[in-house]
Scaffold this motif. Structure first.
Motif, PDB file in Angstrom:
ATOM      1  N   VAL A 167       0.744  -1.306  -0.041  1.00  0.00           N
ATOM      2  CA  VAL A 167       0.014  -0.096   0.045  1.00  0.00           C
ATOM      3  C   VAL A 167       0.872   1.193  -0.195  1.00  0.00           C
ATOM      4  O   VAL A 167       0.760   2.216  -0.569  1.00  0.00           O
ATOM      5  CB  VAL A 167      -1.061   0.046   1.210  1.00  0.00           C
ATOM      6  CG1 VAL A 167      -1.478   1.185   1.440  1.00  0.00           C
ATOM      7  CG2 VAL A 167      -1.973  -1.012   0.966  1.00  0.00           C
ATOM      8  N   LEU A 168       1.835   1.213   0.862  1.00  0.00           N
ATOM      9  CA  LEU A 168       2.954   2.376   0.946  1.00  0.00           C
ATOM     10  C   LEU A 168       3.615   2.711  -0.390  1.00  0.00           C
ATOM     11  O   LEU A 168       3.630   3.956  -0.759  1.00  0.00           O
ATOM     12  CB  LEU A 168       3.975   2.139   1.995  1.00  0.00           C
ATOM     13  CG  LEU A 168       3.250   2.504   3.431  1.00  0.00           C
ATOM     14  CD1 LEU A 168       4.236   2.038   4.640  1.00  0.00           C
ATOM     15  CD2 LEU A 168       2.830   3.775   3.715  1.00  0.00           C
ATOM     16  N   VAL A 169       4.136   1.557  -0.976  1.00  0.00           N
ATOM     17  CA  VAL A 169       4.542   1.775  -2.455  1.00  0.00           C
ATOM     18  C   VAL A 169       3.869   2.374  -3.290  1.00  0.00           C
ATOM     19  O   VAL A 169       4.352   3.093  -4.211  1.00  0.00           O
ATOM     20  CB  VAL A 169       5.379   0.357  -2.632  1.00  0.00           C
ATOM     21  CG1 VAL A 169       5.703   0.563  -4.217  1.00  0.00           C
ATOM     22  CG2 VAL A 169       6.469   0.182  -1.864  1.00  0.00           C
ATOM     23  N   ALA A 170       2.632   1.907  -3.307  1.00  0.00           N
ATOM     24  CA  ALA A 170       1.658   2.356  -4.379  1.00  0.00           C
ATOM     25  C   ALA A 170       1.374   3.815  -4.175  1.00  0.00           C
ATOM     26  O   ALA A 170       1.295   4.556  -4.819  1.00  0.00           O
ATOM     27  CB  ALA A 170       0.491   1.384  -4.297  1.00  0.00           C
ATOM     28  N   SER A 171       1.125   4.272  -2.748  1.00  0.00           N
ATOM     29  CA  SER A 171       0.940   5.361  -2.507  1.00  0.00           C
ATOM     30  C   SER A 171       1.970   6.536  -2.736  1.00  0.00           C
ATOM     31  O   SER A 171       1.758   7.359  -3.185  1.00  0.00           O
ATOM     32  CB  SER A 171       0.516   5.650  -0.918  1.00  0.00           C
ATOM     33  OG  SER A 171      -0.613   4.905  -0.424  1.00  0.00           O
ATOM     34  N   VAL A 172       3.094   6.088  -2.602  1.00  0.00           N
ATOM     35  CA  VAL A 172       4.565   6.928  -2.680  1.00  0.00           C
ATOM     36  C   VAL A 172       4.509   7.163  -4.548  1.00  0.00           C
ATOM     37  O   VAL A 172       4.750   8.404  -4.718  1.00  0.00           O
ATOM     38  CB  VAL A 172       5.776   6.077  -2.345  1.00  0.00           C
ATOM     39  CG1 VAL A 172       6.933   6.627  -2.822  1.00  0.00           C
ATOM     40  CG2 VAL A 172       5.835   6.184  -1.004  1.00  0.00           C
TER      41      VAL A 172
END
Length: 353
Positions: free
Chosen positions: A193-198
């Motif tokens: 989720v964090l990688v996609a958000s970044v």
């Protein structure tokens, strides 16, 4: 045309206007870029330090789960236990917190250099005015920020749904798993989720920074009259400069005319040039005390004749000296011979008299 020269701000801000804005702390700043740095730092922290921090915290808290009955509850023991637990938590979170702090600093430094100014915290009545606060809350900028917030929430929600929805079966199965099996799955999903958000926020942050910088420059634009006024402040009013230059020329002329009676000889072109030279024993070379053309040359010549200073007509030498000589400067070496002949002639004539 009058509007363009008066109040309409059509000109790009000058270097001075930009520097003044920076001194006030008025800079182009995107909060979305700070958010992106924070998300990137959080992703890096969880992926690199997550396992180690969890293991350290688990080791520190293991006693509370395995044998809570052995924990002494007297004052001294509780203080010692709290101190040890605090140190363990600080040691586990030191590197992650340092990385997050560096990310927050980097998010500001990539947008503008460090500034030290008290302008933003200076007390102003407009900051506590209810009317000004009402205008800020219901301004077009607030509406834009509110819309951007809704759009961001929607984008993040879509990203989380796209990452988590295909894994819904695994997430449902976690309810029947123990904590040891649950943590790796939660870590994996969180990182995804964090990688996609970044990745998504990188596009949002760049776009928002370019927009904020555009709005900042638009806000600092100047009218033609403001540009002229600033130019006058920096370069000086042309009328004032011309008057100062005229006063300096008049004073220089007065000083020259006052020095003419002390000259040794005035070398003149009959009607156009006059150069007054002074020579005394011990001087390296004759000194120019006055020079002029046309009307000023005539005044120098007249004053010299009235003061008993010899006037020698030598048009080529007068023109040559006037071209290369400055007042209060010695004659150049290439004119020594010609000037020496003139001064020698004057000295011999005085001696005969």
């Amino acid at each position: 045309m009058a509007d363009a020269e008066g109040g309409e701000k059509t000109e790009e801000p000058t270097r001075k206007k930009l520097d003044d804005a920076l001194k006030r702390g008025d800079v182009a700043k995107s909060q979305e870029l700070n958010v992106w740095f924070g998300l990137a730092a959080a992703t890096l922290t969880i992926s690199v330090f997550g396992d180690g921090a969890v293991a350290s915290l688990g080791q520190a808290l293991l006693r509370f789960l395995e044998s809570p009955q052995t924990i002494a509850v007297d004052g001294v023991s509780l203080r010692a236990m709290a101190g040890g637990l605090g140190l363990a938590v600080a040691a586990a979170l030191a590197l992650p917190m340092l990385l997050l702090a560096l990310a927050a600093i980097a998010g500001n430094m990539v947008q503008h250099p460090p500034l030290v100014t008290a302008e933003p915290i200076t007390p102003k009545l407009s900051k506590i005015s209810p009317f000004a606060g009402f205008k800020r809350i219901f301004s077009a900028e607030s509406l834009v920020n509110f819309t951007k917030g809704l759009v961001k929430i929607g984008i993040v929600g879509v990203v989380i749904w796209m990452v988590v929805w295909p894994e819904r079966a695994r997430v449902s199965a976690l309810t029947a798993s123990d904590v040891a099996a649950m943590l790796p799955v939660l870590k994996e999903l969180t990182l995804r989720v964090l990688v996609a958000s970044v990745a998504v926020f990188a596009v949002i942050a760049v776009g928002d920074y370019l927009w904020q910088r555009h709005r900042w420059r638009e806000r600092l634009k100047m009218s033609l009259q403001e540009v002229r006024d600033e130019h006058k402040q920096q370069e000086g009013d042309p009328h004032v400069k011309a008057r100062i230059r005229r006063i300096r020329q008049e004073r220089s002329s007065k000083r020259m005319m006052a020095a003419v009676p002390s000259a040794t000889v005035v070398i003149a072109n009959p009607t156009h040039y006059a150069v007054a030279l002074k020579y005394e024993a011990g001087m390296n070379a004759p000194l120019c005390v006055a020079k002029g053309v046309d009307a000023l040359a005539l005044r120098i010549r007249t004053l010299a004749e009235e003061s008993g200073v010899a006037v020698v007509e030598n048009p080529p030498l007068a023109r040559s000296l006037h071209a290369v000589l400055e007042v209060d400067r010695e004659i150049p070496a290439e004119h020594y011979k010609a000037v020496a002949e003139v001064i020698g002639f004057v000295m011999r004539r005085k001696t005969r008299r």
